[in-house]
Design a protein around this motif. Structure first.
Motif: not given
Lengths: 138, 138
Positions: B52, B72, B94-95, B126, B128-129
């Protein structure tokens, strides 16, 4: 045998302003980037350079059009050659403004936008900062 | 003659998450972006996806390493075919966090960095999107 270039392999070298401008003029597709609360957004675009700015056609209600309100945007172009692990990139940053109709300079060869549809707005990013790097082959 | 695909020409279509992941795994060079007070920065990087997250090797004191403090970041990949005015792009956001030494997962095929020199830090972004678009040929 001493290879005089051996230390240059894999080295990153800064491009001059002139080299950056030459590469900008030789290309027509880059990536425009802006900052949001949720982080950076980066999307491919067609562009044209005219004098001290790069110009990008867009639709009236696009996210890009909304961003071009005086904030700083970036345009990045690059060329990567994976076969020799090398390439170059150029980054333009500057104040962005929306232009449409008569606000668009008459001598601008209006940048074509590849996507279908109307693109009546032209976003102008002033070249306030220009930098580039070349990664020499290993 | 009616061409059923005529309306698709020059259309932007959203890519599915699965398509985005397939394209991410098939490539190894993208552009990492972060936001500064002076606007967005976009630079080419080598990356590897593991589960991920996407992972980028960098030097200990690089601008990228300093950015990876929980804010981010974005990674963009694309492929442009100018001959038919089409292409695709994928954006990960993402982070981001710095990892080094034992913090790097053992099963990570550590992303090679093309530039010469030491790259002891691995930046983890990460996923995240995840989004992507394909521009159909005109």
């Amino acid at each position: 045998m001493n290879d005089p270039d051996i230390d240059a392999r894999g080295r990153l070298v800064e491009l001059s302003t002139e080299e950056c401008l030459t590469l900008l003029d030789a290309s027509a597709v880059g990536r425009v980037a802006w900052c949001t609360r949720e982080g950076p957004v980066v999307v491919p675009v067609n562009y044209v350079r005219l004098e001290d700015a790069v110009w990008i056609s867009t639709s009236a209600y696009s996210a890009l059009s909304r961003q071009a309100d005086g904030t700083t945007l970036a345009l990045e172009i690059d060329e990567i050659d994976a076969s020799v692990s090398s390439g170059w990139s150029v980054l333009v940053r500057g104040r962005a403004e929306r232009h449409s109709g008569d606000q668009v300079p008459a001598d601008l060869a209006r940048p074509l936008a590849w996507p279908a549809g109307q693109h009546p707005v032209v976003v102008r990013i002033e070249v306030n900062e220009l930098s580039g790097r070349r990664l020499l082959p290993r």
